[in-house]
Each structure stands twice: as C-alpha cells, then as structure tokens.
Design a protein around this motif. Structure first.
Motif, PDB file in Angstrom:
ATOM      1  N   GLU A   9       2.627 -11.749   3.908  1.00 49.73           N
ATOM      2  CA  GLU A   9       1.206 -11.873   3.575  1.00 49.73           C
ATOM      3  C   GLU A   9       0.296 -11.899   4.796  1.00 49.73           C
ATOM      4  OE1 GLU A   9      -0.142 -13.954  -0.003  1.00 49.73           O
ATOM      5  OE2 GLU A   9       1.849 -14.872  -0.042  1.00 49.73           O
ATOM      6  N   ASP A  10       0.850 -12.119   5.986  1.00 45.75           N
ATOM      7  CA  ASP A  10       0.011 -12.135   7.184  1.00 45.75           C
ATOM      8  C   ASP A  10      -0.692 -10.799   7.404  1.00 45.75           C
ATOM      9  OD1 ASP A  10       0.671 -14.737   7.666  1.00 45.75           O
ATOM     10  OD2 ASP A  10       2.050 -14.329   9.325  1.00 45.75           O
ATOM     11  N   ASN A  11      -0.042  -9.707   7.028  1.00 43.24           N
ATOM     12  CA  ASN A  11      -0.613  -8.373   7.273  1.00 43.24           C
ATOM     13  C   ASN A  11      -0.671  -7.526   6.016  1.00 43.24           C
ATOM     14  OD1 ASN A  11      -0.746  -8.526  10.327  1.00 43.24           O
ATOM     15  ND2 ASN A  11       1.432  -8.939   9.992  1.00 43.24           N
ATOM     16  N   LEU A  12      -0.566  -8.161   4.856  1.00 40.59           N
ATOM     17  CA  LEU A  12      -0.514  -7.427   3.598  1.00 40.59           C
ATOM     18  C   LEU A  12      -1.911  -7.115   3.076  1.00 40.59           C
ATOM     19  CD1 LEU A  12       1.328  -6.408   1.230  1.00 40.59           C
ATOM     20  CD2 LEU A  12       0.968  -8.658   0.180  1.00 40.59           C
ATOM     21  N   THR A  13      -2.072  -5.889   2.617  1.00 39.03           N
ATOM     22  CA  THR A  13      -3.225  -5.515   1.826  1.00 39.03           C
ATOM     23  C   THR A  13      -2.689  -4.704   0.649  1.00 39.03           C
ATOM     24  OG1 THR A  13      -5.420  -4.486   1.850  1.00 39.03           O
ATOM     25  CG2 THR A  13      -3.701  -3.369   3.113  1.00 39.03           C
ATOM     26  N   VAL A  14      -3.545  -4.281  -0.234  1.00 37.72           N
ATOM     27  CA  VAL A  14      -3.081  -3.484  -1.374  1.00 37.72           C
ATOM     28  C   VAL A  14      -3.940  -2.225  -1.494  1.00 37.72           C
ATOM     29  CG1 VAL A  14      -2.133  -5.426  -2.674  1.00 37.72           C
ATOM     30  CG2 VAL A  14      -4.525  -4.770  -3.001  1.00 37.72           C
ATOM     31  N   ARG A  15      -3.353  -1.197  -2.052  1.00 40.24           N
ATOM     32  CA  ARG A  15      -4.063   0.058  -2.306  1.00 40.24           C
ATOM     33  C   ARG A  15      -3.778   0.502  -3.735  1.00 40.24           C
ATOM     34  NH1 ARG A  15      -6.317  -1.463   1.414  1.00 40.24           N
ATOM     35  NH2 ARG A  15      -6.611  -0.511   3.477  1.00 40.24           N
ATOM     36  N   ASP A  16      -4.788   1.050  -4.376  1.00 40.44           N
ATOM     37  CA  ASP A  16      -4.639   1.581  -5.727  1.00 40.44           C
ATOM     38  C   ASP A  16      -4.126   3.011  -5.627  1.00 40.44           C
ATOM     39  OD1 ASP A  16      -4.985   2.739  -8.250  1.00 40.44           O
ATOM     40  OD2 ASP A  16      -6.740   1.538  -8.709  1.00 40.44           O
ATOM     41  N   VAL A  17      -2.885   3.202  -6.066  1.00 41.75           N
ATOM     42  CA  VAL A  17      -2.266   4.527  -6.046  1.00 41.75           C
ATOM     43  C   VAL A  17      -1.950   4.918  -7.486  1.00 41.75           C
ATOM     44  CG1 VAL A  17      -0.327   5.910  -5.231  1.00 41.75           C
ATOM     45  CG2 VAL A  17      -1.332   4.164  -3.738  1.00 41.75           C
ATOM     46  N   ASP A  18      -2.704   5.834  -8.013  1.00 44.29           N
ATOM     47  CA  ASP A  18      -2.527   6.296  -9.395  1.00 44.29           C
ATOM     48  C   ASP A  18      -2.516   5.138 -10.391  1.00 44.29           C
ATOM     49  OD1 ASP A  18      -2.432   8.790  -8.340  1.00 44.29           O
ATOM     50  OD2 ASP A  18      -0.347   9.210  -8.844  1.00 44.29           O
ATOM     51  N   GLY A  19      -3.380   4.167 -10.153  1.00 40.10           N
ATOM     52  CA  GLY A  19      -3.512   3.041 -11.073  1.00 40.10           C
ATOM     53  C   GLY A  19      -2.534   1.919 -10.838  1.00 40.10           C
ATOM     54  N   VAL A  20      -1.677   2.039  -9.834  1.00 37.12           N
ATOM     55  CA  VAL A  20      -0.722   0.983  -9.500  1.00 37.12           C
ATOM     56  C   VAL A  20      -1.135   0.369  -8.169  1.00 37.12           C
ATOM     57  CG1 VAL A  20       1.692   0.428  -9.011  1.00 37.12           C
ATOM     58  CG2 VAL A  20       1.135   2.196 -10.704  1.00 37.12           C
ATOM     59  N   MET A  21      -1.217  -0.950  -8.130  1.00 38.67           N
ATOM     60  CA  MET A  21      -1.546  -1.632  -6.882  1.00 38.67           C
ATOM     61  C   MET A  21      -0.275  -1.750  -6.057  1.00 38.67           C
ATOM     62  SD  MET A  21      -4.720  -1.930  -7.380  1.00 38.67           S
ATOM     63  CE  MET A  21      -5.250  -2.927  -5.993  1.00 38.67           C
ATOM     64  N   VAL A  22      -0.250  -1.076  -4.906  1.00 29.23           N
ATOM     65  CA  VAL A  22       0.952  -1.042  -4.074  1.00 29.23           C
ATOM     66  C   VAL A  22       0.687  -1.767  -2.755  1.00 29.23           C
ATOM     67  CG1 VAL A  22       1.703   1.140  -5.091  1.00 29.23           C
ATOM     68  CG2 VAL A  22       0.385   1.154  -2.964  1.00 29.23           C
ATOM     69  N   PRO A  23       1.739  -2.303  -2.140  1.00 27.18           N
ATOM     70  CA  PRO A  23       1.573  -2.981  -0.856  1.00 27.18           C
ATOM     71  C   PRO A  23       1.241  -1.986   0.241  1.00 27.18           C
ATOM     72  CG  PRO A  23       3.902  -2.742  -1.358  1.00 27.18           C
ATOM     73  CD  PRO A  23       3.151  -2.286  -2.578  1.00 27.18           C
ATOM     74  N   ALA A  24       0.415  -2.416   1.165  1.00 30.88           N
ATOM     75  CA  ALA A  24       0.106  -1.639   2.359  1.00 30.88           C
ATOM     76  C   ALA A  24      -0.089  -2.628   3.507  1.00 30.88           C
ATOM     77  CB  ALA A  24      -1.133  -0.777   2.145  1.00 30.88           C
ATOM     78  N   ASP A  25      -0.378  -2.108   4.672  1.00 27.20           N
ATOM     79  CA  ASP A  25      -0.458  -2.926   5.881  1.00 27.20           C
ATOM     80  C   ASP A  25      -1.863  -2.846   6.458  1.00 27.20           C
ATOM     81  OD1 ASP A  25      -0.020  -3.867   8.695  1.00 27.20           O
ATOM     82  OD2 ASP A  25       2.073  -3.863   8.059  1.00 27.20           O
ATOM     83  N   THR A  26      -2.370  -3.977   6.899  1.00 20.54           N
ATOM     84  CA  THR A  26      -3.718  -3.999   7.481  1.00 20.54           C
ATOM     85  C   THR A  26      -3.761  -3.361   8.864  1.00 20.54           C
ATOM     86  OG1 THR A  26      -3.316  -6.190   8.424  1.00 20.54           O
ATOM     87  CG2 THR A  26      -4.333  -6.088   6.228  1.00 20.54           C
ATOM     88  N   ARG A  27      -2.591  -3.157   9.485  1.00 25.86           N
ATOM     89  CA  ARG A  27      -2.536  -2.665  10.861  1.00 25.86           C
ATOM     90  C   ARG A  27      -2.408  -1.142  10.919  1.00 25.86           C
ATOM     91  NH1 ARG A  27       2.466  -6.516  12.148  1.00 25.86           N
ATOM     92  NH2 ARG A  27       2.882  -5.745  10.024  1.00 25.86           N
ATOM     93  N   LEU A  28      -2.614  -0.610  12.104  1.00 24.11           N
ATOM     94  CA  LEU A  28      -2.450   0.816  12.341  1.00 24.11           C
ATOM     95  C   LEU A  28      -1.022   1.102  12.778  1.00 24.11           C
ATOM     96  CD1 LEU A  28      -5.721   1.602  14.343  1.00 24.11           C
ATOM     97  CD2 LEU A  28      -5.321   1.875  11.880  1.00 24.11           C
TER      98      LEU A  28
END
Length: 441
Positions: A258-277
């Motif tokens: 959770e320290d670097n977790l964000t979420v993205r909506d991919v085809d209606g599903v909220m998937v994990p992504a990373d706040t970093r580059l």
C-alpha cells in the motif's frame, strides 16, 4: 475535616467515573463533528479498498491427465535441447547460450516441476541439480559479492546482454536474485542431499547488498561506476520481498504494497498499479508475471490473491468486451528489441506494450503461452480453458512451447525460452501438487 470534604473524598471514585463518561461523550461529539464538517478532510481511502474484495476461487487439485503430462513432456523438451552438457545450465532462449539469474531460477523451478510430474526420475534430477549447482558455485561475481546480471552458459564468463564477455560486469539485479533464491530454497526443501551444494553457492554471496532501508536494492554500471538503485514495482516488488525475507533480509518496506499502490480502471475493473515511474521515465508496468509466480510458488496470501484476481479479471473482461483472447505478460519477441512488456496497464495506458525504456510497441501484444497456463492452473475457469486451447497449436514436440501469438496479425511469436517452458511445467505441477514453496493443498 469538614463534612463537605469528607463526603467529597468518599465520592471520588464516582466523580472519576462521571468525568470519564463526559470525556468519552465529548470525544464522540468531536469525531462526529469532524465527519460532518465539510472543511475537515477525512482520512484518505486506502487504494486497496477500491479493488474488489472477492478473490477468484482457486482451482481444485487433481491428478495430472495424460493430456497435461504430454504438455509437460513438450515443455521439458526445451530443456533437453538447451541444457549445456558441461555446465548443466540452460540457455535463456533456444540455442542462445546466455542466462540471467532470473532465467537460471526459472530453469531450476522447471526441472523440479518436471520431477514432480514424473517426467524425469530421481537419478536424473539429482544429477542435473548437482552439475548446475557446482557451476553456480564457480561463477565469477560482480565486485566479488553477487552474481552478475548475465553469464555465458558455456564458459560461465560474465557477459553483457549481447553475450559478449565483460571483465567489469553489468551489476546485479535484486529481483533476478530473488527468483534464483526462490529456486534454491525449493531445491533445498525437496532434495536434502543437495543442501551442501546450495550452501556452497549462497555462502559466496553478500546477500545484504540486495536490500537497503527495507527495499530491494540493485545496481548498474554507469561510466565505470557502480550505481545502486531501488528495484521493483507493485507485484514484482512484493514477490521479491517475500523471497528475500526467507533469507533473513529486511525487505518489509518492499513487502508492504500500500505504500506505493494506486488503482486504474481497466475495462471496468479496478486493477493495482504503482504510483512510481519505471526507470524514472514512464508509469510503471502491471503484467501477469509476478502474480502468477506468487501463486504458483508460495500460494497466495490474502492481499496477493486479491490483486492477482483483479489483474486476471481485467483480461477476461477485455475478452468479453472485444472477443480477443487476452493473457498478457512480459516476454521475448522474435523481432528487435527482442523483449517487451505486454501490460494490463503501463506507461499511462491500459493494454500498452512497452520496451524496458518505455517505447510503445503495441503491434507485438502477445497472447502469452505462460500466462495462459499460469492463470489456468490458478483459477481454472471456462475462460482459462479457452486460453489454453488458444495456445495449444504452439506446442512443438521437438522444440517445446513457443512464446505466444501476436494479437494484431495472428502470427506466431516463435521465440522459445526457458521462462515460458518453465512456467508451463510449474503450472502443470501446481495443478496436482500445489505451490512449490507452500504447504500444499
């Protein structure tokens, strides 16, 4: 003492009780006021809470079918063709005599999985492990501390990514080392007679360099100087941290998603992504790879099961929406630059295909053989059955399994690699024996 003071003293316990009640009431009213006050910002919602908390049901274990055993025999054929007879190490790709520590870890896991399935017998696995471990114990080390990022499997020389000898080396990868250490842990648990050889390999390594401040720590050589850097993004980072912590290293910060977790909506599903580059250039990649390995090797924990389920569901949803079979991950491609990341989300977009440097290469989006087999082993749904059927034609009994099929053209991605054939074996072994490093099912 006056009567009032005596009565006050006698009532002191009641007074304390009443005061505590009043303090509690005041606290409740204060908190209610915070929640109702539009000018007071409530605590931020955890990104993890935005991901569906209904993990996919795990597959039901059972004995391997004859069809699955034949699929495993085909995967093992890759290793028969590509294990160097002198060093016992395997080529990273068909007839390409180079390897990384990630690929060497895949090789060992593939061999153990073949043995679990009965594709090779006790004598063969012990002999092959002995030769490979003896070679690993002889590797020249980067700065005499850790394995280099790449080696020639014939000579055991340190090489660059073109398989050209280098006296200095490229540096080390904490993620690659974690995968190798995972495989060595599996060797030690399953083959006690190899424990001394495993210890001889690991005792040469300065494992403490793999972590810094609770995070995974790798290095690169830049203009002749060793530059150390944090490694790993969501998924990969937690997979690597689990392994390094088994070896007593403090990777707790990396494990905490959770320290670097964000979420993205991919085809209606909220998937994990990373706040970093990624490499400080483009938004980090999310692929199937680390979630498959986490499940197949460890057995999911509560969080990784939830994240893996979201990554899988997005791929199935894309198929339901478009009719395009989707199972994406990192892997080799048979054209320059020969490696790409087919992502669920990466580089700022869903379903992007990227090089490590972040260049788009969407024409090489691949229906991945290893992702198809991995998801089918873990979840065994009607959709994963379709995925396995979709890559079935890629099996060559003389060469092993090809990487996949290019989505846009329908052309076969004919690269054959240690990683893909190892995952096919690991996935099939999981179906009947459970996680490689877990307690079984």
């Amino acid at each position: 003492m006056s009567t009032f003071r005596r009565n006050l003293a006698r009532a002191r316990s009641h007074i304390v009780f009443i005061a505590a009640l009043l303090a509690g009431l005041a606290l409740v009213l204060y908190l209610e006021g915070l929640l109702r006050n539009p000018f007071v910002r409530p605590p931020p919602e955890s990104p993890l809470s935005l991901i569906e908390d209904v993990p996919m049901p795990l597959s039901v274990p059972g004995a391997a079918t004859e069809e699955q055993l034949e699929q495993a025999r085909i995967a093992w054929k890759y290793f028969q063709n590509n294990i160097n007879p002198d060093t016992g190490l395997a080529n990273s790709a068909n007839n390409y005599p180079s390897t990384t520590m990630w690929e060497t870890g895949s090789f060992l896991i593939g061999m153990i999985s073949a043995h679990r399935l009965g594709i090779i017998d006790d004598a063969e696995v012990e002999a092959r492990l002995s030769r490979a471990l003896d070679s690993l114990a002889r590797l020249p080390l980067f700065e005499d501390s850790l394995p280099n990022k790449a080696y020639d499997v014939r000579s055991l020389e340190m090489v660059n990514y073109l398989n050209e000898p280098t006296a200095v080396g490229l540096g080390w990868s904490a993620l690659d080392m974690a995968r190798l250490l995972s495989s060595l842990e599996a060797v030690e648990r399953n083959y006690p007679d190899q424990a001394a050889r495993v210890d001889a390999v690991i005792s040469r390594w300065e494992l403490s360099r793999l972590v810094r401040g609770g995070q995974l720590n790798g290095s690169n050589v830049v203009e002749g100087l060793t530059v150390e850097n944090q490694e790993g993004r969501v998924g990969y980072e937690q997979y690597g941290a689990k392994i390094l912590m088994m070896y007593g290293l403090d990777a707790l910060r990396a494990l905490h998603v959770e320290d670097n977790l964000t979420v993205r909506d991919v085809d209606g599903v909220m998937v994990p992504a990373d706040t970093r580059l990624n490499r400080n250039q483009v938004p980090a990649f999310i692929t199937s790879e680390p979630f498959l390995f986490d499940g197949l090797e460890f057995g999911f924990d509560q969080t990784s099961h939830r994240l893996a389920s979201a990554v899988y569901r997005a791929q199935e949803m894309r198929y339901r929406t478009t009719g395009i079979l989707t199972a994406v991950t990192e892997g080799h491609i048979n054209v320059s630059p020969y490696f790409a990341y087919s992502t669920v989300w990466g580089g700022g977009a869903s379903w992007a295909v990227l090089t490590l440097a972040g260049d788009r290469l969407d024409s090489r989006r691949t229906l991945s053989t290893k992702a198809a087999f991995g998801w089918d082993a873990l979840f065994d749904t009607e959709y994963t059955d379709e995925l396995v059927d979709g890559v079935a034609a890629l099996a060559d009994p003389e060469l092993g399994w090809a990487e996949g099929i290019y989505e846009g053209s329908g052309e076969v991605n004919g690269s054959r690699t240690v990683n893909t054939n190892a995952v096919v074996l690991a996935a099939l072994a999981f179906r009947s024996h459970g996680p490689l490093l877990g307690v079984g099912r």
